[in-house]
Design a protein around this motif. Structure first.
Motif, PDB file in Angstrom:
ATOM      1  N   GLY A 224     -32.285  58.929  92.555  1.00 24.38           N
ATOM      2  CA  GLY A 224     -32.421  58.241  93.622  1.00 24.38           C
ATOM      3  C   GLY A 224     -31.862  58.882  94.294  1.00 24.38           C
ATOM      4  N   GLU A 225     -31.273  59.282  95.008  1.00 21.10           N
ATOM      5  CA  GLU A 225     -31.056  60.628  96.140  1.00 21.10           C
ATOM      6  C   GLU A 225     -31.676  61.497  96.464  1.00 21.10           C
ATOM      7  N   LEU A 226     -32.480  62.420  95.123  1.00 26.14           N
ATOM      8  CA  LEU A 226     -33.244  63.246  95.272  1.00 26.14           C
ATOM      9  C   LEU A 226     -34.789  62.488  95.790  1.00 26.14           C
ATOM     10  N   MET A 227     -35.000  61.747  94.953  1.00 25.70           N
ATOM     11  CA  MET A 227     -36.094  60.586  95.900  1.00 25.70           C
ATOM     12  C   MET A 227     -36.397  59.955  96.178  1.00 25.70           C
ATOM     13  N   GLY A 228     -35.263  58.845  96.695  1.00 25.85           N
ATOM     14  CA  GLY A 228     -35.534  57.699  97.481  1.00 25.85           C
ATOM     15  C   GLY A 228     -36.163  56.475  96.959  1.00 25.85           C
ATOM     16  N   HIS A 229     -36.133  55.373  96.722  1.00 31.08           N
ATOM     17  CA  HIS A 229     -36.485  54.212  95.717  1.00 31.08           C
ATOM     18  C   HIS A 229     -38.332  54.152  96.182  1.00 31.08           C
ATOM     19  N   ILE A 230     -38.320  54.568  96.822  1.00 31.84           N
ATOM     20  CA  ILE A 230     -40.045  54.656  97.214  1.00 31.84           C
ATOM     21  C   ILE A 230     -40.527  55.598  96.647  1.00 31.84           C
TER      22      ILE A 230
ATOM     23  N   GLY B 272     -38.099  67.799 106.710  1.00 29.13           N
ATOM     24  CA  GLY B 272     -36.529  68.216 107.412  1.00 29.13           C
ATOM     25  C   GLY B 272     -35.853  66.781 107.727  1.00 29.13           C
ATOM     26  N   ALA B 273     -36.492  65.427 108.013  1.00 30.61           N
ATOM     27  CA  ALA B 273     -36.602  64.437 108.520  1.00 30.61           C
ATOM     28  C   ALA B 273     -37.621  63.421 108.133  1.00 30.61           C
ATOM     29  N   LEU B 274     -36.721  62.561 108.356  1.00 33.51           N
ATOM     30  CA  LEU B 274     -38.232  60.849 108.407  1.00 33.51           C
ATOM     31  C   LEU B 274     -39.099  60.524 108.946  1.00 33.51           C
ATOM     32  N   GLU B 275     -39.016  60.765 110.775  1.00 27.89           N
ATOM     33  CA  GLU B 275     -39.448  60.256 111.658  1.00 27.89           C
ATOM     34  C   GLU B 275     -41.152  61.732 111.446  1.00 27.89           C
ATOM     35  N   PHE B 276     -40.653  62.910 110.688  1.00 32.43           N
ATOM     36  CA  PHE B 276     -41.484  64.207 111.008  1.00 32.43           C
ATOM     37  C   PHE B 276     -42.304  63.956 108.975  1.00 32.43           C
ATOM     38  N   GLY B 277     -42.326  62.551 108.397  1.00 30.30           N
ATOM     39  CA  GLY B 277     -43.140  62.170 107.652  1.00 30.30           C
ATOM     40  C   GLY B 277     -42.140  62.517 106.012  1.00 30.30           C
ATOM     41  N   SER B 278     -41.224  63.148 106.081  1.00 32.91           N
ATOM     42  CA  SER B 278     -40.440  63.582 105.036  1.00 32.91           C
ATOM     43  C   SER B 278     -39.665  62.024 104.716  1.00 32.91           C
ATOM     44  N   PRO B 279     -39.912  61.477 103.360  1.00 32.14           N
ATOM     45  CA  PRO B 279     -39.286  60.421 103.183  1.00 32.14           C
ATOM     46  C   PRO B 279     -37.721  60.254 102.929  1.00 32.14           C
ATOM     47  N   ILE B 280     -37.176  62.230 102.767  1.00 33.14           N
ATOM     48  CA  ILE B 280     -35.819  61.761 101.999  1.00 33.14           C
ATOM     49  C   ILE B 280     -35.528  62.760 102.692  1.00 33.14           C
ATOM     50  N   VAL B 281     -34.019  63.707 103.144  1.00 36.90           N
ATOM     51  CA  VAL B 281     -33.454  64.087 103.913  1.00 36.90           C
ATOM     52  C   VAL B 281     -33.000  64.820 103.101  1.00 36.90           C
ATOM     53  N   PRO B 282     -33.552  66.724 103.072  1.00 36.63           N
ATOM     54  CA  PRO B 282     -33.010  67.493 103.160  1.00 36.63           C
ATOM     55  C   PRO B 282     -31.256  67.828 102.009  1.00 36.63           C
ATOM     56  N   LYS B 283     -31.063  67.526 100.766  1.00 35.68           N
ATOM     57  CA  LYS B 283     -30.099  67.109 100.191  1.00 35.68           C
ATOM     58  C   LYS B 283     -29.224  67.987  99.654  1.00 35.68           C
ATOM     59  N   THR B 284     -29.881  69.813  99.292  1.00 37.44           N
ATOM     60  CA  THR B 284     -29.397  70.534  98.039  1.00 37.44           C
ATOM     61  C   THR B 284     -28.805  71.739  99.287  1.00 37.44           C
ATOM     62  N   PRO B 285     -28.600  72.640  99.199  1.00 38.10           N
ATOM     63  CA  PRO B 285     -29.107  73.996  99.798  1.00 38.10           C
ATOM     64  C   PRO B 285     -30.381  74.233  99.683  1.00 38.10           C
TER      65      PRO B 285
END
Lengths: 337, 337, 337, 337, 337, 337
Positions: A224-230, B272-285
């Motif tokens: 869930g954290e790496l992909m998101g629910h969408i 890198g950010a939702l507003e630029f079209g990523s549905p999820i933000v970076p969470k790993t190095p």
């Protein structure tokens, strides 16, 4: 019958009273007080709320605490009261493990909730059954067959709206009712696609905001954290799709892959804008309709919860609801009501 | 040898001159002028730019126009000049179809570009070959095997940066060099994952911003529009993944599905950010590193293109580059250079 | 029968053809050409579009031009053609004033449009008639009585959606249908209030985006500019309110002023957020519902117009629609359709 | 050896234990309890954290408290434990002033930190030494000569990343390694300028986020508040510049003032956008590169700290890190590791 | 007397007429027409606007064109007319070089403008003369002495407000009047500091938006591009500061460097927010006051220009002014006026 | 004389001391302690702050508590002290009801405040008296006559600036002084309109942020919540307007309704932008001036309060003020002061 934690809290705000709670142990940790003596911090959770109690070393509840683990369920019977600014506490209370039938009843939920969820689920099943496109029909029915029990216990969100066991079924059913109603107004909408979009739009939440079969807490996992629910939702659709007998559809119009793409588009675009987590904006009439039907139900649920759970701090004015950005105002009653 | 359209435009800005262009027909439409006489509007495209010419009804080029379709390639030989505010035009020109070998050369691109793309592609292949995780290695190599030729002709974008046939290979190779360099500085980064992330981060663009084998125009299709390149990329990874022999990995640590999730996360989060079209933000190095490595290459390419294509309107100041939000300033030369 | 300007433009894109247009003069200005000779620039407008023609000094149409003013209506009969990049032009054309019956027909609109607007208006009247709260009923009926004819010719917007004579009636009727449908799903909504909210939400536009009785252009005035349509709407409600016999209601519950405040809140909050021009956010269930019902209709109308007016530039992909921020994608057809 | 406050806190979370802390007095205030008796509130700080203890009027530690001032350093020896929700407390503890050698060791930092900072500082010195432009070389070396010791104890930020004594040296060294690595990939970058830009980009922080020689707290001053570290940095460069022998460079190309402007541009633009505090956006390749190299190091440091200091609340999921806007996810291990 | 380009344009909108323009050559380029014949494109600029004329090869003006360079000034005498959609053009015109006295008059500007700028400049000088703090007084006077003539010809902006030769003096004078007025209302404001802040707030524009002594075009240079006018302003203050006899002030309170920091803060913070280019937000009363005084004058000037230059398209409604985000509405006249 | 709560808090921060407070009861609730014994929680409020005290069951203050209601006013005499982290508490204190004259004095406010408010109010009256337009004059005077006493006790805001009884008069007077001052600088401003705009701009707050005649708390009501103070303000103007003898003005120029529209525009637009709650942006010079005059006073008041109420945590640096987004910096003293 046992009281819920939320019910007890509402009661104790008024005055101290005896009650019996049934709940699951979330944590039972032995700690050391400032006087060097040990105590147990017992965190309980039911479908409505959590409660933390302390068991001092001279309490008769100590032996029970010593053997509790995080899957156990317990009854707490005692007097609950509002302890100044520290929240609700208990005194003269006794702790015991639940009997098997009590435990079963705890997870099954209240009669009222069960009836409501069953009713909504039946409505979803029957509406899905009316889909005429064989691809969307097969996909939707396979989803209900394989994930139905998980669906019934999923929440629609971690906070904000429908954030409770069974909340996703209620949210989905209400949206499906709106989808049918709106399709009667905008008759060119593809009703099959819109109904399927409603069914699948949050299906990723079955793995993102879903409590375990015997439990209440909604935990995160790295999928869930790496992909998101969408994106989990898209993966769910694609996985089910590959399991279907697609050869039977090869002569159908529109082509099956186009059907799949449109459905995936509805899932991807249902947040309506990039900054709200959709990687793509709505580009079809059904995607637009789904987005507003979703928002309408989420926002109305938030304001209805605001009336139910919030305090009326001034005449007609309720506690601020953050995601609405407003204090709900008492609805205008029907004339003469 | 034939000149490119971009080369001709640069030349004609200075002064009118004769040249021979080779290009593909994008459109050849018969229209009617204000005097009621027909003319042909001929739109040509090569790897560098487009050019529109008009063929009047009394021109010797009419017969050729009458039989042209959108897959044909032609030579235009004549005098090109800057026609006031109307852009570049031609006079005293002749039109003919290309011979087969000329046509082949047209799509193959310039010697220089081919060498550059081949060099970058070889570097990608050899870097991929050094991946030690067998899952990522197999996935990456299968991608290159099955989609290599499409990869070589894809662009990295429709506009802004690397927006040309072969641009994606150049962008990917440069990012892979940065990934290797940065991994030497931050030694705990998982180099296998980062290299695979670079390879796949824009792989959806093979279907979103890719010209046909014999063509230059980058067309949209409904898959790209309904899903977006990020989600096509995830689908590409999942499709390749299912084709691999996953049984062989069942005892490996970390588990294969975790590897797959981390790679998909890199694709999903690379904007890198939702507003630029990523549905999820970076969470790993690695997701963080990939995002900055991508932006670094895209922005540097934009400014380098700004120096190359833009006009130096004031000493040291070049034409405004919209996505940079700035006028590039002439770089500081190395001392004594 | 006479063709509309929009219809003529669509026709001329395909090929030059003869047609007769009926339209109102927006401007007829005598100017001087680069050769020093005078010409007339004639700007025409009908319910669908505008058209600019030039009348050279040697044209037989000069005498007509010399006497035209901005309230006149004319017929243009001639051959219309696409003049390269300059848009549509006419040749071999004749200009004359319309006969009285032609003029009347021009402003009355097409049979189809009139039937559609009448049908929608009747639906609004009958739905308003079902309001049970006597305050809201009286207010709504007085509005229809006093402003009905203005309402019928108002547009819902200057651009973007329902931007045409009669557009506001269509927008309001469709929203009222949605309001009734949604009230069946969310049964605690105050249907009287929601229906009245739909009726009045854009009523300020009767003075902000409304063409004259005999005219097509939507002009601004300083009241609209200084107050905006939302605040004109509040003023309309308050003016009507004071004209009603409020004494008759003094024993009703809820109190009449609370009814008025809730209705005004719906008008003020219907844009949903401060940055979209609402000075207050929705704080009641009906205000939330109204906002989404409004957006749903506006956005669907935009995408439906996008299919109708936009060009399908790639298979299934239509021209970009700015307020949607997207290229509409061809809707998924119903299976087997 | 003495324990750090952070180390003690981590230990006490597990179980109560005896330890000896060395720290500086941040505040020692005599206050009055609710029973009217006085007590001393003693706030201590070391390089890792702060700790507040109370000394009651009957404690043997009272005499020491009575003479403490804010420059004193003390040892606290006793039993530290987690006091329920109130955080860590101590019991049976003794307070004494540090001996001179203990005090010196306290400010010198741990052996490990000192070695790491010295190593990074040497790397910076040697990289600076390789600058070929004599202007940038002289400026950079003068900076290291005059401000080196202050540089070694500065932090890179008040919170978020490298927010500790010596943090700026570590941040700068790591960025310089990236700058060298990236210059190998983008060979047209002016390496001298980029290295100098890295050295000076945060040099204003030597006066904005720098603890005193004998102290740990990072205090604000009005220069930092009124100008900000970016503009202090420009002032540092200009002040050093005027002290150099500029006559020697008068025949060099590019002109010296252009070199100075480019370096100042790197400092001004390194936040990358106006809303992040840069008064100007990056307009040269080196400014673009510096911005991403800075962000890459800051973000990676944040996530690495998130793994080190945050709790893994669910398998693989760590505490939310606000400036990342995310819960860090456990990195994918290298295969077979 | 010669007409300005702006005056001629306004006149030609009404009807064609003879006029004589005096202007400087911005560009005189020989180009080639579609018929292969050469023509000259002559771009002229005066203090009010620019004008492009074409000189065909058979024109008597060719010999003059052949010798023109970008510092030359010319007279154009002929008939100017509105050429349809192509803007203003000339016919039957003659070109000649200006006589020395005409040239001098061209750069000196109109009598009216000169008087206005002189008047404002005198007001600035006398207000500066009333500063009581010797540091701020000396700094301000030195600025006027050394940069006064440049100040008088600087513009306050490239576009939007006071974007004309002398505009900065007018903007500064008007702000100084407001500063004095506001200091009478908020009596604790440090008037010396506020007056100095007004004087220096845009002083960087003397090098960023300043035409040459003999010219009208406002050119960029790399210093302005790399630093921005805010930071050039700080550099101006620091440079002047170092030239003053600071020893004389060493016993003054507040300390001189604090005075300098406060003044620099006013310059840095005057845009009011990071996203508008201030690297720091206002943190003192004078910085807050300066920000609003600046905005007030800029916005009022924009709307006054909107009335003067814009067209009243509907009664009381003027052309849209982009930086105001609005159509100016005709001001309410004073009663009875 | 009695001390204010704010004064007492400031005193107790330094050291425990005896004092007598006069305040109104906000709440006096009987609660149950953890030991099962009852206690009374007494919440008091005066014009400066609130204070919560607990009365234990063995206290001599119990009988007084038992009869207190929310309109009562009391005296608390005792020793006040800072109770560690729990804030200020009292010991050895006695509670009694206020005598009638004490109660009257409590609501009348301090001599100093009363004088200040009366002085400001007189200034407003006399400035209003100088309005020359008879419509604006009549409207403004009627407002002062009918709403004057409410005006005198209204606050300008719930928090942030002038958030105290009488704050709105002070804010309005100060803005009126600025309006007069600025009108002297920009002489074309319509001074009548601007003065009236200042008077009415926040008049909706008389019903939105106004304490009762005998009370200090600022309560919300549903009118304020559903309409907002801007729209209440418009309603106030329209209500007063209808009460005036408008027939007398029918020959005046400009027409009366235009005067009304311009004034309403000033109220609607005074927040300056949609996202700050204005449904329309400023479109006249007076609307622009009003917006900045309002912001200037609000921001200066915030920073002056920041100096007065905030702590100087570092030399010259005060506590963060959220709506300023900054730590106020000690103002630069006048030289030699």
């Amino acid at each position: 019958m046992a009281m819920t934690i939320a019910g007890m809290r509402a009661m104790a705000k008024e005055k101290a009273a005896f009650a019996e709670l049934h709940a699951q142990v979330e944590q039972c940790a032995k700690k050391e007080g400032s006087n060097g003596k040990p105590f147990w911090e017992l965190k309980l959770r039911d479908a409505t709320d959590t409660l933390t109690l302390r068991v001092w070393s001279d309490s008769p509840n100590v032996p029970v605490c010593e053997s509790l683990t995080e899957v156990d369920c317990v009854a707490v019977e005692g007097e609950f009261f509002q302890n100044g600014q520290y929240g609700v506490d208990a005194r003269r209370w006794e702790l015991r493990r639940l009997f098997p039938d009590e435990r079963e009843a705890l997870f099954a939920g209240s009669e009222e909730t069960r009836i409501k969820v069953d009713h909504d689920y039946s409505y979803i099943e029957s509406t899905v059954g009316k889909i005429t496109d064989p691809r969307l029909l097969a996909l939707a029915q396979r989803f209900l067959e394989t994930a139905g029990s998980r669906f019934k216990r999923a929440a629609a969100a971690r906070v904000n709206h429908h954030a409770r066991r069974g909340g996703l079924v209620q949210h989905t059913a209400q949206m499906m009712r709106s989808a049918e109603a709106v399709s009667g107004v905008y008759v060119t909408l593809n009703r099959d696609l819109l109904v399927a979009g409603v069914l699948f739009h949050d299906c990723g939440k079955l793995w993102e905001t879903c409590p375990p079969e015997e439990g209440f807490a909604i935990r995160s996992d790295i999928r869930g954290e790496l992909m998101g629910h969408i994106n989990i939702g898209v993966e769910v659709i694609n996985t089910l799709w590959r399991e279907l007998d697609r050869d039977a559809w090869k002569d159908l119009q529109p082509p099956s892959d186009e059907v799949r793409l449109h459905l995936i588009h509805l899932v991807l675009a249902h947040h309506g804008a990039l900054e709200f987590g959709s990687p793509i904006v709505p580009k079809t009439p059904e995607a637009i309709a789904l987005h507003y039907i979703d928002n309408l139900d989420a926002r109305l649920e938030m304001i209805f919860q605001g009336y139910e759970k919030g305090v009326e701090t001034q005449p007609g004015i309720f506690d601020y609801v953050r995601p609405l950005g407003a204090n709900p105002i008492r609805p205008l009653p029907v004339v003469g009501a």
